[in-house]
Scaffold this motif. Sequence first.
Motif, PDB file in Angstrom:
ATOM      1  N   UNK A 184      -4.184   0.948   2.219  1.00 46.98           N
ATOM      2  CA  UNK A 184      -2.962   1.649   1.827  1.00 46.98           C
ATOM      3  C   UNK A 184      -1.818   1.346   2.770  1.00 46.98           C
ATOM      4  N   UNK A 185      -0.662   1.010   2.210  1.00 44.39           N
ATOM      5  CA  UNK A 185       0.564   1.028   2.989  1.00 44.39           C
ATOM      6  C   UNK A 185       0.904   2.511   3.160  1.00 44.39           C
ATOM      7  N   UNK A 186       1.185   2.926   4.373  1.00 45.94           N
ATOM      8  CA  UNK A 186       1.392   4.350   4.598  1.00 45.94           C
ATOM      9  C   UNK A 186       2.517   4.902   3.722  1.00 45.94           C
ATOM     10  N   UNK A 187       3.542   4.110   3.446  1.00 49.88           N
ATOM     11  CA  UNK A 187       4.688   4.579   2.662  1.00 49.88           C
ATOM     12  C   UNK A 187       4.463   4.495   1.147  1.00 49.88           C
ATOM     13  N   UNK A 188       3.346   3.930   0.711  1.00 52.32           N
ATOM     14  CA  UNK A 188       3.058   3.783  -0.720  1.00 52.32           C
ATOM     15  C   UNK A 188       2.578   5.124  -1.277  1.00 52.32           C
ATOM     16  N   UNK A 217      -5.217   1.904   6.871  1.00 52.88           N
ATOM     17  CA  UNK A 217      -3.845   2.352   6.632  1.00 52.88           C
ATOM     18  C   UNK A 217      -2.906   1.397   7.370  1.00 52.88           C
ATOM     19  N   UNK A 218      -2.082   0.701   6.620  1.00 47.78           N
ATOM     20  CA  UNK A 218      -1.164  -0.282   7.180  1.00 47.78           C
ATOM     21  C   UNK A 218       0.132   0.407   7.597  1.00 47.78           C
ATOM     22  N   UNK A 219       0.438   0.349   8.898  1.00 46.93           N
ATOM     23  CA  UNK A 219       1.657   0.936   9.438  1.00 46.93           C
ATOM     24  C   UNK A 219       2.672  -0.181   9.668  1.00 46.93           C
ATOM     25  N   UNK A 220       3.792   0.130  10.283  1.00 47.65           N
ATOM     26  CA  UNK A 220       4.811  -0.893  10.553  1.00 47.65           C
ATOM     27  C   UNK A 220       4.340  -1.875  11.615  1.00 47.65           C
TER      28      UNK A 220
END
Length: 196
Positions: free
Chosen positions: A112-116, A133-136
Amino acid sequence: RSHTIVVVGSKWNSLAELQDHSKRKSNLVEYYSVLQIAKHVRRSLQRGLQKDFKVRVVGHSVGAAIGLLVGMLLFEKGVHVSNVIGFGMPRVLSNEQVEQFSTTNFPVLQVDLFADPVSRLFPGFQRTGSRLVLLNGAHYCWLEAPKDTEIEPELPASEIDEDSLSQHEMVKYKASIEEKIGLSVAVQYHLRTHYL
């Protein structure tokens, strides 16, 4: 030797369409026929699978959710499922189905992209498996067995905006993963907000 099954796609073409569906139907998982599509995909694919091959299932969006169920259905038919990987997979499992997954011997990975926002869709349903969880930048969180406190709250479609839904595109996942290759920095989940 293995087969890889890729299932992609969503059931909406725009934010307005997703929000309209959620206003008209309280149970979008049923409305989108996720389980019925998974059963059809399993029946269609099973005839062509070679018996001694392992099966890997990869998907994005509602396609990832369908792929997750395809993996379970193939496993129930005796197919060796090596793993299921879902990118931006919404919640589609009932409590009963989550319990069924606890009896399988193949790993499920939610990326998951955290912002998705899509991974938080479909209130009343759940997901299963480990989470990446993919962060920046080079940062990410790895959750082997997420606790309730490590799962973002449900999100109704009415609370999503165009900017956040744009984070659901597979190209955004690809760019985030490419940022992390060679530069990765694991972050404890409770510290994730410092890296957004």
